[in-house]
Motif scaffolding. Structure first.
Motif, short mmCIF file in Angstrom:
data_model
loop_
_atom_site.label_atom_id
_atom_site.label_comp_id
_atom_site.label_asym_id
_atom_site.label_seq_id
_atom_site.Cartn_x
_atom_site.Cartn_y
_atom_site.Cartn_z
N ASP A 1 7.64 10.87 -19.96
CA ASP A 1 6.55 10.40 -19.09
C ASP A 1 6.04 11.61 -18.32
O ASP A 1 6.74 12.16 -17.47
CB ASP A 1 7.09 9.31 -18.14
CG ASP A 1 6.07 8.90 -17.09
OD1 ASP A 1 4.86 9.19 -17.27
OD2 ASP A 1 6.47 8.28 -16.08
N THR B 1 4.75 11.72 -13.65
CA THR B 1 5.29 10.38 -13.36
C THR B 1 4.92 9.85 -11.97
O THR B 1 4.92 8.65 -11.75
CB THR B 1 6.83 10.38 -13.58
OG1 THR B 1 7.30 9.05 -13.66
CG2 THR B 1 7.56 11.13 -12.45
N GLY C 1 6.93 7.23 -10.37
CA GLY C 1 7.88 6.85 -11.42
C GLY C 1 7.56 5.51 -12.04
O GLY C 1 8.31 5.01 -12.89
N GLY D 1 7.56 5.44 -16.09
CA GLY D 1 8.84 5.80 -16.71
C GLY D 1 9.96 4.84 -16.31
O GLY D 1 10.78 4.45 -17.15
N ALA E 1 11.21 12.01 -17.19
CA ALA E 1 9.97 11.90 -16.41
C ALA E 1 9.74 13.22 -15.68
O ALA E 1 10.67 13.77 -15.08
CB ALA E 1 10.07 10.75 -15.42
N ASP F 1 7.16 15.71 -13.13
CA ASP F 1 6.01 15.83 -12.22
C ASP F 1 6.01 17.22 -11.60
O ASP F 1 7.06 17.83 -11.41
CB ASP F 1 6.04 14.75 -11.12
CG ASP F 1 4.65 14.46 -10.60
OD1 ASP F 1 4.08 13.42 -10.98
OD2 ASP F 1 4.11 15.28 -9.82
N ALA G 1 10.01 9.34 -6.89
CA ALA G 1 10.40 8.76 -8.18
C ALA G 1 11.93 8.61 -8.25
O ALA G 1 12.44 7.58 -8.71
CB ALA G 1 9.89 9.63 -9.33
N ILE H 1 14.63 12.68 -14.00
CA ILE H 1 13.35 13.02 -13.36
C ILE H 1 13.35 14.51 -13.02
O ILE H 1 14.22 14.99 -12.29
CB ILE H 1 13.14 12.12 -12.12
CG1 ILE H 1 13.11 10.64 -12.56
CG2 ILE H 1 11.85 12.49 -11.39
CD1 ILE H 1 13.25 9.64 -11.44
N SER I 1 1.54 9.13 -20.73
CA SER I 1 1.06 9.79 -19.52
C SER I 1 -0.16 9.08 -18.95
O SER I 1 -1.03 8.60 -19.69
CB SER I 1 0.68 11.25 -19.82
OG SER I 1 0.30 11.90 -18.61
#
Ligand code: GLN
Length: 292
Positions: free
Chosen positions: A129, A132, A135, A138, A152, A154, A163, A177, A197
């Motif tokens: 993902d 994210t 979150g 994901g 995930a 970011d 997240a 994450i 995404s």
């Protein structure tokens, strides 16, 4: 607004008198939408809608009234409800949100539904993902597909923290994450069966960015260069390196970007390309399959 500020001051200083639930709602509905007033009061009192309806004569404590009035004022100045209550429902979960993350949208539930239709229920599957945020995508996928594992990513450390908080709060363990700029924190290699995404895709010049909730959301999550397509293009160009043979890329995009998105997918060699409409009838998610 000055009149409202004066009213607020009068209500919360010497002249303050406690008010009932129904009085507080009636007052606030003169300034903000009824549904917003209800959500804010439910948040302050930590009760549900039914409680408000059945306890309309109940008095608010002075600190509850003061907090409610403060939130109403912030709403009048445009702050999104989700940032005032700190939560937003998405799919079948409730996510913590702050101004560091995009507020999850109902149209993004289409992306999750499509991902769930692709991911097998009882076989392992690796999902990425990208961007994210809270979150929402994901974590929802991870919850509904316990055999799958979600990575995930970011760019924003603040978003990563939200997240991670959401994943932990919701008891989701099949997710990792990571901080990173799209793919750059991932080891190269064909490692994902599905990439999803909801990247920033609004053109920098789009006047909607100066309207409504969008004014308060992080620009990094909303807008992109090249008429909003720069992140979508980057993801499409890089994704094949990270997709297994037959792996799929699922992208949310703007209301007017489906044709361009399909063209970009086709130009990169993706096949079985299609776009899917959200509840508003707008082509919102496009998908393509990578063949090596
Ligand atoms: N869907 C959001 C909107 O149009 C934008 C989110 C995004 O850029 N990914 O308000």
């Amino acid at each position: 607004m000055p009149a409202l500020n004066r009213y607020f001051r009068d209500q919360t200083t010497a002249g303050y008198t406690p008010r009932t639930i129904s009085q507080a709602l009636n007052w606030s509905c003169q300034h903000i939408e009824q549904v917003d007033a209800r959500m804010l009061l439910q948040h302050v009192l930590q009760v549900n809608h039914a409680y408000l309806l059945t306890h309309s004569d109940e008095l608010l404590a002075s600190e509850q009234a003061a907090k409610f009035f403060r939130l109403v004022l912030q709403r009048v100045s445009g702050v999104p409800i989700a940032y005032l209550t700190g939560v937003r429902e998405f799919y079948d979960l409730v996510f913590k949100v702050t101004p560091a993350v995009l507020i999850p949208r109902p149209e993004t539930e289409l992306l999750v539904e499509m991902a769930l239709a692709i991911i097998p229920e009882s076989r392992s599957c690796r999902i990425l993902d990208l961007g994210t945020g809270s979150g929402a995508i994901g974590i929802t996928i991870a919850k509904h597909r316990p055999e799958a594992f979600v990575t995930a990513v970011d760019l924003s450390v603040d978003a990563i923290n939200i997240a991670k908080w959401n994943a932990q709060n919701l008891g989701i363990e099949n997710i990792c994450i990571l901080e990173g700029n799209w793919f750059n924190s991932l080891a190269a290699g064909k490692s994902f069966d599905l990439i999803v995404s909801n990247p920033p895709y609004i053109a920098k010049s789009d006047p909607h960015l100066q309207q409504g909730d969008l004014r308060f959301e992080p620009d990094i999550a909303l807008s992109a260069d090249a008429d909003g397509l720069s992140c979508i293009r980057h993801i499409i160009m890089a994704a094949p390196e990270y997709l297994v043979d037959g792996g799929q890329l699922l992208l949310e995009h703007g209301y007017n970007q489906s044709v361009l998105c399909r063209q970009l997918l086709a130009a990169k060699g993706f096949r079985n390309i299609s776009s899917h409409v959200d509840l508003a009838g707008i082509e919102r998610v496009s998908v393509g399959r990578n063949f090596i």
